[in-house]
Scaffold this motif. Sequence first.
Motif, short mmCIF file in Angstrom:
data_model
loop_
_atom_site.label_atom_id
_atom_site.label_comp_id
_atom_site.label_asym_id
_atom_site.label_seq_id
_atom_site.Cartn_x
_atom_site.Cartn_y
_atom_site.Cartn_z
N LEU A 106 0.84 -1.14 0.01
CA LEU A 106 -0.04 0.28 0.07
C LEU A 106 0.84 1.26 0.02
CD1 LEU A 106 -3.01 1.26 0.25
CD2 LEU A 106 -2.40 1.22 2.62
N LEU A 107 0.58 2.41 -1.03
CA LEU A 107 1.41 3.50 -1.05
C LEU A 107 0.50 4.40 -0.35
CD1 LEU A 107 2.73 3.15 -4.73
CD2 LEU A 107 3.90 2.57 -2.48
N SER A 108 0.85 5.38 0.42
CA SER A 108 0.00 6.54 0.91
C SER A 108 0.64 7.87 0.74
CB SER A 108 0.00 6.29 2.55
OG SER A 108 -0.58 7.42 3.12
N ASP A 109 -0.07 8.76 0.05
CA ASP A 109 0.45 9.87 -0.52
C ASP A 109 -0.36 11.16 0.47
OD1 ASP A 109 1.34 12.49 -1.75
OD2 ASP A 109 0.65 11.87 -3.65
N GLU A 110 0.45 11.27 1.37
CA GLU A 110 0.06 12.39 2.56
C GLU A 110 -1.58 12.08 2.72
OE1 GLU A 110 1.54 14.72 3.82
OE2 GLU A 110 3.55 15.18 2.35
N ALA A 111 -1.71 10.83 3.10
CA ALA A 111 -3.18 10.42 3.48
C ALA A 111 -3.88 10.95 4.66
CB ALA A 111 -3.16 8.83 3.46
N ALA B 48 -1.92 0.47 10.86
CA ALA B 48 -1.23 -0.28 11.79
C ALA B 48 -1.74 -1.77 11.80
CB ALA B 48 -0.89 0.38 12.99
N ARG B 49 -3.06 -1.71 12.00
CA ARG B 49 -3.74 -2.80 12.14
C ARG B 49 -3.94 -3.72 10.84
NH1 ARG B 49 -9.04 -4.57 11.25
NH2 ARG B 49 -9.90 -2.51 11.31
N LEU B 50 -4.07 -3.06 9.56
CA LEU B 50 -4.06 -3.92 8.73
C LEU B 50 -2.53 -4.45 7.94
CD1 LEU B 50 -5.95 -1.04 6.50
CD2 LEU B 50 -6.66 -3.38 7.12
N ASN B 51 -1.52 -3.45 8.58
CA ASN B 51 -0.12 -4.12 8.62
C ASN B 51 -0.03 -5.27 9.21
OD1 ASN B 51 2.46 -3.72 10.39
ND2 ASN B 51 2.89 -3.63 8.10
N ARG B 52 -0.52 -5.34 10.48
CA ARG B 52 -0.40 -6.44 11.58
C ARG B 52 -1.22 -7.78 10.90
NH1 ARG B 52 -1.52 -3.15 15.66
NH2 ARG B 52 -3.56 -3.99 15.76
N GLU B 53 -2.37 -7.57 10.57
CA GLU B 53 -3.33 -8.61 10.29
C GLU B 53 -3.24 -9.00 8.89
OE1 GLU B 53 -7.25 -7.21 11.14
OE2 GLU B 53 -6.92 -7.13 13.45
N LEU B 54 -2.85 -8.31 7.97
CA LEU B 54 -2.72 -8.76 6.56
C LEU B 54 -1.36 -9.08 6.09
CD1 LEU B 54 -5.31 -6.39 4.74
CD2 LEU B 54 -6.02 -8.50 5.81
N GLY B 55 -0.30 -8.37 7.00
CA GLY B 55 0.97 -8.53 6.43
C GLY B 55 1.38 -7.46 5.48
N LEU B 56 0.41 -6.59 5.61
CA LEU B 56 0.59 -5.58 4.39
C LEU B 56 1.88 -4.67 4.56
CD1 LEU B 56 -1.30 -4.24 1.93
CD2 LEU B 56 -2.25 -2.55 3.69
N THR B 57 2.67 -4.57 3.53
CA THR B 57 3.67 -3.70 3.35
C THR B 57 3.24 -2.28 2.98
OG1 THR B 57 5.18 -5.42 2.72
CG2 THR B 57 6.09 -3.12 2.52
N ILE B 58 3.64 -1.17 4.05
CA ILE B 58 3.39 0.04 3.59
C ILE B 58 4.47 1.16 3.33
CG2 ILE B 58 1.78 2.21 4.52
CD1 ILE B 58 0.37 -0.10 6.11
N LEU B 59 4.26 1.95 2.33
CA LEU B 59 5.28 2.93 1.97
C LEU B 59 4.39 4.14 1.93
CD1 LEU B 59 8.19 4.21 1.23
CD2 LEU B 59 7.38 3.46 -1.24
N LEU B 60 4.95 5.08 2.88
CA LEU B 60 3.87 6.35 3.07
C LEU B 60 5.06 7.51 2.85
CD1 LEU B 60 4.29 8.09 6.32
CD2 LEU B 60 3.03 5.93 6.66
N ILE B 61 4.45 8.67 2.32
CA ILE B 61 5.16 9.77 2.41
C ILE B 61 4.39 11.00 3.15
CG2 ILE B 61 6.24 9.58 -0.21
CD1 ILE B 61 4.09 11.55 -1.27
N THR B 62 5.08 11.92 3.71
CA THR B 62 4.42 12.69 4.67
C THR B 62 5.43 13.88 4.87
OG1 THR B 62 3.36 13.25 6.82
CG2 THR B 62 5.05 11.55 6.64
N HIS B 63 4.70 15.09 5.22
CA HIS B 63 5.57 16.15 5.50
C HIS B 63 5.71 16.28 7.00
CE1 HIS B 63 1.63 18.15 5.37
NE2 HIS B 63 2.02 18.82 6.23
N GLU B 64 4.91 15.31 7.82
CA GLU B 64 4.83 15.61 9.15
C GLU B 64 5.34 14.41 9.83
OE1 GLU B 64 0.29 16.99 10.21
OE2 GLU B 64 0.28 15.58 8.36
#
Length: 228
Positions: free
Chosen positions: A158-163, A180-196
């Motif tokens: 899953l890619l997250s663009d300032e979501a 975080a729950r989807l990452n744990r439960e599905l083993g989903l890899t997440i790459l996110l970008i943020t200015h925060e």
Amino acid sequence: MITISHLIKSYGDTRALDDVSLTVERGEIYGVVGTSGAGKSTLIRTVNGLETPDSGTVEVDGTVITGLTGGALRAARHRIGMIFQHFNLLSRRTVAGNVSLALEAQGLPRAARKARVAEILDLVGLADRAGHYPAQLSGGQKQRVGIARALATNPSVLLSDEATSALDPETTASILQLLARLNRELGLTILLITHEMDVVKQICTSAALMQRGRIVEAGRLRELLLTP
Ligand code: ADP
Ligand code: ADP
């Protein structure tokens, strides 16, 4: 799960990506943080095949994305979900209609679509909103629809663009907890970008700091002393 190697992308005299390399391991929540203009959105759009780099490669879950076109690119993108700051929902389709889009594109039969849409809406806590239109939802609910739509085809990444950038702090926290729950439960890899930086501190396992098209610091979160 994601291997980014020596990406270079210029717009005229601007080097949006200046030799960017990074590796995201399976199951990580990886944050790329930086100020406006650092090159974050060019980077994430390149990972999704929306942008073509001048040179360098991106590999996602064993598939080299860079250089793909047409049907091969579309197929690869069904293995990559993406969510956006302004949700990018279709206002004339219901919640269920938005979530079923990618399934329709994949040619899934109607009954199977309906079952999958119900399952994924349940997963993000929106089972009772299937027939609503985006305008009838809060910002947090809209982003849950965005997440459900992104995950409908069961991608590994899953890619997250300032979501969470358009959301208040409380709603931000609840969306980050959902990720975080989807990452744990599905083993989903997440790459996110943020200015925060706060977003990175709340959920990331690893992070990179980006400045003027370059990664200036990167590693496991606990080993980083991030000073943006
Ligand atoms: P960020 O997402 O970190 O704000 P961007 O990737 O949007 O950074 O932009 C990086 C740099 O590339 C900026 O200087 C921006 O102005 C420039 N840039 C991005 N997209 C384009 C484009 N389509 N045309 C011209 N310049 C662009
Ligand atoms: P739209 O009018 O926005 O296109 P539809 O009501 O036609 O939306 O539904 C689009 C998709 O969503 C279809 O695949 C349908 O099977 C599915 N769908 C519709 N309502 C539900 C529901 N309550 N639960 C699960 N899936 C639904």
